[in-house]
Motif scaffolding. Structure first.
Motif, PDB file in Angstrom:
ATOM      1  N   PRO A   1       0.844  -1.201   0.000  1.00 25.45           N
ATOM      2  CA  PRO A   1       0.000   0.000   0.000  1.00 25.45           C
ATOM      3  C   PRO A   1       0.879   1.251   0.000  1.00 25.45           C
ATOM      4  O   PRO A   1       1.969   1.257   0.581  1.00 25.45           O
ATOM      5  CB  PRO A   1      -0.797  -0.126   1.293  1.00 25.45           C
ATOM      6  CG  PRO A   1      -0.693  -1.564   1.688  1.00 25.45           C
ATOM      7  CD  PRO A   1       0.637  -2.025   1.205  1.00 25.45           C
ATOM      8  N   VAL A   2       0.375   2.311  -0.633  1.00 26.55           N
ATOM      9  CA  VAL A   2       1.131   3.559  -0.771  1.00 26.55           C
ATOM     10  C   VAL A   2       0.455   4.663   0.048  1.00 26.55           C
ATOM     11  O   VAL A   2      -0.691   5.023  -0.213  1.00 26.55           O
ATOM     12  CB  VAL A   2       1.227   3.992  -2.247  1.00 26.55           C
ATOM     13  CG1 VAL A   2       1.979   5.316  -2.367  1.00 26.55           C
ATOM     14  CG2 VAL A   2       1.902   2.912  -3.079  1.00 26.55           C
ATOM     15  N   VAL A   3       1.175   5.188   1.008  1.00 28.55           N
ATOM     16  CA  VAL A   3       0.734   6.338   1.790  1.00 28.55           C
ATOM     17  C   VAL A   3       1.352   7.588   1.175  1.00 28.55           C
ATOM     18  O   VAL A   3       2.519   7.578   0.778  1.00 28.55           O
ATOM     19  CB  VAL A   3       1.166   6.203   3.265  1.00 28.55           C
ATOM     20  CG1 VAL A   3       0.691   7.402   4.077  1.00 28.55           C
ATOM     21  CG2 VAL A   3       0.639   4.906   3.853  1.00 28.55           C
ATOM     22  N   LYS A   4       0.572   8.675   1.113  1.00 28.29           N
ATOM     23  CA  LYS A   4       1.058   9.911   0.490  1.00 28.29           C
ATOM     24  C   LYS A   4       1.124  11.037   1.516  1.00 28.29           C
ATOM     25  O   LYS A   4       0.175  11.259   2.263  1.00 28.29           O
ATOM     26  CB  LYS A   4       0.137  10.323  -0.663  1.00 28.29           C
ATOM     27  CG  LYS A   4      -0.054   9.249  -1.712  1.00 28.29           C
ATOM     28  CD  LYS A   4      -0.876   9.755  -2.891  1.00 28.29           C
ATOM     29  CE  LYS A   4      -2.317  10.044  -2.528  1.00 28.29           C
ATOM     30  NZ  LYS A   4      -3.103  10.496  -3.681  1.00 28.29           N
ATOM     31  N   THR A   5       2.242  11.763   1.542  1.00 27.35           N
ATOM     32  CA  THR A   5       2.271  13.000   2.309  1.00 27.35           C
ATOM     33  C   THR A   5       1.366  14.008   1.612  1.00 27.35           C
ATOM     34  O   THR A   5       1.041  13.849   0.430  1.00 27.35           O
ATOM     35  CB  THR A   5       3.689  13.570   2.405  1.00 27.35           C
ATOM     36  OG1 THR A   5       4.100  14.037   1.104  1.00 27.35           O
ATOM     37  CG2 THR A   5       4.678  12.527   2.908  1.00 27.35           C
ATOM     38  N   LEU A   6       0.971  15.057   2.322  1.00 33.90           N
ATOM     39  CA  LEU A   6       0.067  16.028   1.701  1.00 33.90           C
ATOM     40  C   LEU A   6       0.730  16.762   0.532  1.00 33.90           C
ATOM     41  O   LEU A   6       0.123  16.907  -0.536  1.00 33.90           O
ATOM     42  CB  LEU A   6      -0.450  17.002   2.750  1.00 33.90           C
ATOM     43  CG  LEU A   6      -1.719  17.776   2.382  1.00 33.90           C
ATOM     44  CD1 LEU A   6      -2.807  16.860   1.841  1.00 33.90           C
ATOM     45  CD2 LEU A   6      -2.233  18.548   3.587  1.00 33.90           C
ATOM     46  N   PRO A   7       1.999  17.226   0.647  1.00 35.49           N
ATOM     47  CA  PRO A   7       2.637  17.815  -0.535  1.00 35.49           C
ATOM     48  C   PRO A   7       2.820  16.804  -1.663  1.00 35.49           C
ATOM     49  O   PRO A   7       2.979  17.190  -2.815  1.00 35.49           O
ATOM     50  CB  PRO A   7       3.987  18.303  -0.004  1.00 35.49           C
ATOM     51  CG  PRO A   7       3.774  18.506   1.453  1.00 35.49           C
ATOM     52  CD  PRO A   7       2.830  17.415   1.856  1.00 35.49           C
ATOM     53  N   GLY A   8       2.808  15.513  -1.338  1.00 32.20           N
ATOM     54  CA  GLY A   8       2.932  14.466  -2.348  1.00 32.20           C
ATOM     55  C   GLY A   8       1.608  13.849  -2.748  1.00 32.20           C
ATOM     56  O   GLY A   8       1.576  12.760  -3.329  1.00 32.20           O
ATOM     57  N   LYS A   9       0.520  14.547  -2.491  1.00 29.66           N
ATOM     58  CA  LYS A   9      -0.817  14.016  -2.774  1.00 29.66           C
ATOM     59  C   LYS A   9      -0.988  13.624  -4.234  1.00 29.66           C
ATOM     60  O   LYS A   9      -1.695  12.659  -4.564  1.00 29.66           O
ATOM     61  CB  LYS A   9      -1.883  15.049  -2.379  1.00 29.66           C
ATOM     62  CG  LYS A   9      -3.330  14.605  -2.598  1.00 29.66           C
ATOM     63  CD  LYS A   9      -4.293  15.638  -2.037  1.00 29.66           C
ATOM     64  CE  LYS A   9      -5.730  15.343  -2.435  1.00 29.66           C
ATOM     65  NZ  LYS A   9      -6.208  14.040  -1.915  1.00 29.66           N
ATOM     66  N   ALA A  10      -0.337  14.338  -5.151  1.00 27.84           N
ATOM     67  CA  ALA A  10      -0.513  14.068  -6.580  1.00 27.84           C
ATOM     68  C   ALA A  10       0.455  13.018  -7.114  1.00 27.84           C
ATOM     69  O   ALA A  10       0.493  12.788  -8.320  1.00 27.84           O
ATOM     70  CB  ALA A  10      -0.359  15.360  -7.383  1.00 27.84           C
ATOM     71  N   VAL A  11       1.223  12.359  -6.244  1.00 24.87           N
ATOM     72  CA  VAL A  11       2.155  11.338  -6.738  1.00 24.87           C
ATOM     73  C   VAL A  11       1.394  10.220  -7.440  1.00 24.87           C
ATOM     74  O   VAL A  11       1.747   9.797  -8.541  1.00 24.87           O
ATOM     75  CB  VAL A  11       3.017  10.770  -5.596  1.00 24.87           C
ATOM     76  CG1 VAL A  11       3.836   9.577  -6.097  1.00 24.87           C
ATOM     77  CG2 VAL A  11       3.955  11.844  -5.045  1.00 24.87           C
ATOM     78  N   VAL A  12       0.335   9.709  -6.818  1.00 26.55           N
ATOM     79  CA  VAL A  12      -0.492   8.677  -7.448  1.00 26.55           C
ATOM     80  C   VAL A  12      -1.951   9.096  -7.343  1.00 26.55           C
ATOM     81  O   VAL A  12      -2.325   9.844  -6.432  1.00 26.55           O
ATOM     82  CB  VAL A  12      -0.281   7.281  -6.805  1.00 26.55           C
ATOM     83  CG1 VAL A  12       1.158   6.838  -6.935  1.00 26.55           C
ATOM     84  CG2 VAL A  12      -0.711   7.271  -5.349  1.00 26.55           C
ATOM     85  N   PRO A  13      -2.807   8.637  -8.247  1.00 32.70           N
ATOM     86  CA  PRO A  13      -4.222   9.001  -8.202  1.00 32.70           C
ATOM     87  C   PRO A  13      -4.879   8.520  -6.907  1.00 32.70           C
ATOM     88  O   PRO A  13      -4.511   7.478  -6.359  1.00 32.70           O
ATOM     89  CB  PRO A  13      -4.816   8.286  -9.423  1.00 32.70           C
ATOM     90  CG  PRO A  13      -3.659   8.024 -10.325  1.00 32.70           C
ATOM     91  CD  PRO A  13      -2.481   7.814  -9.423  1.00 32.70           C
ATOM     92  N   ASP A  14      -5.871   9.269  -6.445  1.00 36.09           N
ATOM     93  CA  ASP A  14      -6.547   8.905  -5.208  1.00 36.09           C
ATOM     94  C   ASP A  14      -7.443   7.683  -5.357  1.00 36.09           C
ATOM     95  O   ASP A  14      -7.824   7.082  -4.351  1.00 36.09           O
ATOM     96  CB  ASP A  14      -7.363  10.096  -4.686  1.00 36.09           C
ATOM     97  CG  ASP A  14      -6.482  11.106  -3.958  1.00 36.09           C
ATOM     98  OD1 ASP A  14      -5.676  10.682  -3.120  1.00 36.09           O
ATOM     99  OD2 ASP A  14      -6.602  12.310  -4.241  1.00 36.09           O
ATOM    100  N   ASP A  15      -7.785   7.334  -6.585  1.00 39.88           N
ATOM    101  CA  ASP A  15      -8.601   6.137  -6.775  1.00 39.88           C
ATOM    102  C   ASP A  15      -7.751   4.904  -7.093  1.00 39.88           C
ATOM    103  O   ASP A  15      -8.276   3.841  -7.441  1.00 39.88           O
ATOM    104  CB  ASP A  15      -9.641   6.352  -7.874  1.00 39.88           C
ATOM    105  CG  ASP A  15      -9.029   6.700  -9.226  1.00 39.88           C
ATOM    106  OD1 ASP A  15      -7.788   6.797  -9.306  1.00 39.88           O
ATOM    107  OD2 ASP A  15      -9.799   6.884 -10.195  1.00 39.88           O
TER     108      ASP A  15
END
Length: 588
Positions: free
Chosen positions: A239-253
C-alpha cells in the motif's frame, strides 16, 4: 543611454530562463526597476500589493514549474516582508531567488533611513546570501545564486545598494586589487547524478524482498515518478501512503493508495504504519515523526535526493541517495514480485470503507453547510487537469480528503512551514505559469483576509483564477487544537459582522458570489468555474465541523472531553455536529 549594472542583473536572469519577477517597487530598488523596464520585452514584472505575496508567488511558481522563482522587494521593510514566503520555499525545498535593495554604500553603517542589513537578516533563510559591492560582480554572483538555489533546493538572496544598481554595467572600481572576470558563456546548471550506487540498490532490494507487510510513504520528491511508484507498489504488493505535498504522486482512486498520514490523513494509513514490517520512504522527509512506525518493530528504506536528509527523520536501515524516479527504475528489476497478497487486499478493503465514510459526510442536506460538501462539488466540477492551491488550517483537511487526484490534477500548499495565506498568491503565480489550465485556490476566511488585496492583482493582470472561501468566521484549526489540548476555546472566533468577501471580489471587477444555503453551492461554483476572468465564491460553512484525525487516540479523546467539561462555549453546536457526522457515516 548608458547601460547600467541593473541591466547586467536582468540580462543574466534572462540567460537562466527567468521570464517572470514578482515584486513591489520602492525607492531602494529604483535602479533595478529601470533595468526591468529596459528589458520589459524579455521579463514580465508582476506588480503585487504586498511583498509577502511576491515571495509566495515565487515559491508557488517554483513548486509548480520546477524552475527558479524570483521575487523583488525594496530595502528595509520591503525586504522584511518577504521572509514568510521565503521560509516556505526553504522548508519545502524549492529554488527561489530573492532580490532586494540596500542604501548607498557611502551611508552604510550610519543608521540611515530604512537601513536594515538584509544580508544579515536573511542569513538563516538563504543558502546563498550576498551583498553586491562591485558592478563587475553581477553576472558571476547571479550565476552562483541561481546554481545554489537549484543545487540546494532553497533560497538565494542578492541585495544591491542603490549606487551599485545605477553604476555603469561592468564597471570595476577596484581593478588594482584583483580583476573581476565576468562569465562569457551561457550559464549552465549541472544537475547532480540521480542514479543510486548499485550496491545501495541491491541492499534496498534485499530488505524489501524480505518484507511480509511492506508500506510505501511517498512525498513531493516523487511527484515526477508516478509510473515508477505504482510499478514498485505492484511488485511489492505494498500500500502507498502519500504525504500532503505528495498528494498528486499517485491518483486517489488507485488500488494501491491508502491516502494521507497524520492529523489530515486516513485511518487505513495510520493502521498501516502500526502494522508494517518494512517502510519504504521515497522522496519525503515526513516531519511528523510521531505518525511513523516504531523503529524497533519496522525496518526502513529511504530514497532521498539530499544526503543530509537521508536517515534524518527516522532511524533508517538502508539510506539511499538518489533521484526518486531514477532510483525506483534501478530497483524494479531486483524486486521479487508477489501474487495473491492478502496484506494489500486488507488495506484495499479498509480504504473502500474509508471512502464510503468520507462520501457520507458530503451531504447536501446538512445545515449549516458542511465543508465536505463544498469540497465535493469543487471536486466534481473541476477540470481533469485542474491545479488546486490550498491554505493551512481545516481547509487542508477537507482538501486532503475530498479533492481527488485523477488525470493531470495537481495540489499545492505550504507543507512544512504550514503558514497561512499562500493559497491565493500560489494560484496567481501558477496561472501565470500555466495560462491554459484551471487554477483553483481553496482557502479559509482567515488566510484569505491576510492577503486579499492580491485578488485585485489577479483582476489587474487578467488572470482567470477561481477562489473558493471556506468561511467559518473563525480560526478553525486553532479552535480544535485548543480543545484537543483540553482547553476551552478562546480568541478563535471573529465577532460580528461576518465578512462578505464576494463584495470585495465584485468591487475589484471580478465575479463574486455569496452562498449561505447548501442548495446554492453547486450553481455558484459552476458559475465561477465557467467565468472567463477571476472569480470568487464565499461559502458560509458550519463553524463547528470538526477536522477529526483519521484515528483518534485515547489521549485526544480524553482532552476533547475535558474541554467540554471545562465550559466549552459552543459545546451544544459542536456535539450536534459530531452526532450528525456519526449518524451520517452509519447511515449507509
Amino acid at each position: 543611454m548608458a547601460r547600467i549594472a541593473s541591466e547586467s542583473l536582468i540580462e543574466r536572469l534572462v540567460a537562466w530562463g527567468v521570464d517572470t519577477v514578482f515584486g513591489l517597487p520602492g525607492d531602494g530598488i529604483n535602479g533595478i526597476m529601470e533595468g526591468l523596464r529596459r528589458h520589459r520585452d524579455r521579463v514580465r514584472f508582476v506588480l503585487v500589493h504586498h511583498e509577502e505575496a511576491a515571495a509566495f508567488m515565487a515559491t508557488g511558481y517554483a513548486k509548480a514549474t520546477g524552475r527558479i522563482g524570483v521575487c523583488l522587494a525594496t530595502s528595509g521593510p520591503g525586504g522584511i516582508h518577504l521572509l514568510n514566503g521565503l521560509y516556505d520555499a526553504k522548508l519545502d525545498h524549492v529554488p527561489v531567488l530573492a532580490i532586494t535593495g540596500m542604501q548607498e554604500t557611502s551611508v552604510l553603517g550610519t543608521g540611515y533611513q530604512q537601513e536594515v542589513h538584509l544580508d544579515k537578516l536573511f542569513a538563516d533563510v538563504a543558502e546563498y546570501n550576498m551583498m553586491v559591492t562591485n558592478p563587475a560582480q553581477l553576472p558571476s554572483l547571479v550565476d552562483l545564486a541561481v546554481r545554489t538555489a537549484y543545487a540546494r533546493r532553497g533560497v538565494s538572496h542578492l541585495t544591491l545598494p542603490n549606487d551599485i544598481q545605477v553604476a555603469e554595467a561592468g564597471a570595476d572600481p577596484y581593478k588594482s586589487v584583483a580583476p573581476v572576470r565576468a562569465p562569457q558563456t551561457a550559464p549552465v546548471y549541472l544537475q547532480s547524478p540521480g542514479l543510486p550506487r548499485q550496491e545501495d540498490v541491491e541492499w534496498a532490494a534485499e530488505v524489501l524482498n524480505r518484507a511480509e507487510r511492506p508500506a510505501m510513504l511517498v512525498g513531493q520528491g516523487a511527484l515526477h515518478a508516478r509510473e515508477e511508484v505504482l510499478a514498485v507498489a505492484e511488485a511489492l504488493g505494498a500500500p502507498v501512503v502519500k504525504t500532503l505535498p505528495g498528494k498528486a504522486v499517485v491518483p486517489d482512486d488507485s488500488p494501491y493508495t491508502t491516502g494521507g498520514l497524520g492529523l489530515l490523513g486516513t485511518r487505513p494509513s495510520e493502521e498501516l504504519m502500526d502494522e508494517a514490517d518494512v517502510l519504504f520512504m521515497v522522496g519525503t522527509n515526513f516531519p511528523y515523526s510521531k505518525f511513523l512506525p516504531e523503529v524497533r518493530d519496522t525496518r526502513v528504506v529511504q530514497f532521498e535526493a539530499d544526503p543530509t536528509r537521508a536517515g534524518a527523520r527516522i532511524a533508517t536501515d538502508v539510506p539511499v541517495v538518489c533521484d526518486a524516479k531514477e532510483g525506483l527504475r534501478a530497483l524494479l528489476p531486483l524486486l521479487a514480485r508477489r501474487d495473491g497478497n492478502g496484506h494489500l487486499a486488507k488495506y484495499q478493503k479498509m480504504m473502500a470503507k474509508w471512502r464510503s465514510d468520507m462520501e457520507a459526510l458530503e451531504n447536501p442536506d446538512r445545515h449549516p453547510i458542511a465543508p465536505q460538501y463544498v469540497m465535493s462539488i469543487i471536486d466534481e466540477l473541476a477540470a481533469e487537469d485542474a491545479i488546486m492551491t490550498c491554505d493551512s488550517g481545516t481547509i487542508a483537511t477537507w482538501a486532503a480528503r475530498h479533492w481527488t487526484i485523477r488525470g493531470g490534477r495537481e495540489f499545492y500548499l505550504s507543507g512544512t512551514l504550514a503558514t497561512m495565506a499562500p493559497g491565493l498568491p500560489y494560484a496567481i503565480a501558477m496561472q501565470h505559469a500555466f495560462p491554459g489550465r484551471q487554477v483553483i485556490a481553496y482557502v479559509g476566511d482567515g488566510g484569505f483576509s491576510m492577503l486579499m488585496a492580491e485578488f485585485l492583482t489577479a483582476v489587474q493582470h487578467r488572470l482567470p483564477i477561481k477562489v473558493v472561501i471556506n468561511n467559518n468566521n473563525s480560526l478553525g484549526q486553532i479552535l480544535w487544537e485548543q480543545m484537543v489540548l483540553g482547553y476551552p476555546e478562546h480568541g478563535v472566533r471573529y465577532a460580528q459582522p461576518e465578512a462578505d468577501f464576494s463584495a470585495w471580489a465584485r468591487s475589484c471587477g471580478g465575479f463574486g458570489a455569496k452562498v449561505t444555503k447548501s442548495e446554492d453551492v453547486a450553481h455558484a461554483i459552476g458559475q465561477a468555474l465557467s467565468h472567463d476572468g477571476p472569480a470568487l465564491v464565499d461559502v458560509d460553512v458550519n463553524p463547528n465541523e470538526p477536522p477529526m484525525p483519521g484515528k483518534v487516540s485515547y489521549d485526544q479523546a480524553k482532552s476533547f472531553a475535558q474541554a467540554f467539561l471545562k465550559g466549552q462555549p459552543h459545546k451544544a453546536a459542536i456535539a450536534t455536529t459530531l452526532f450528525k457526522d456519526r449518524i451520517q457515516k452509519l447511515s449507509d
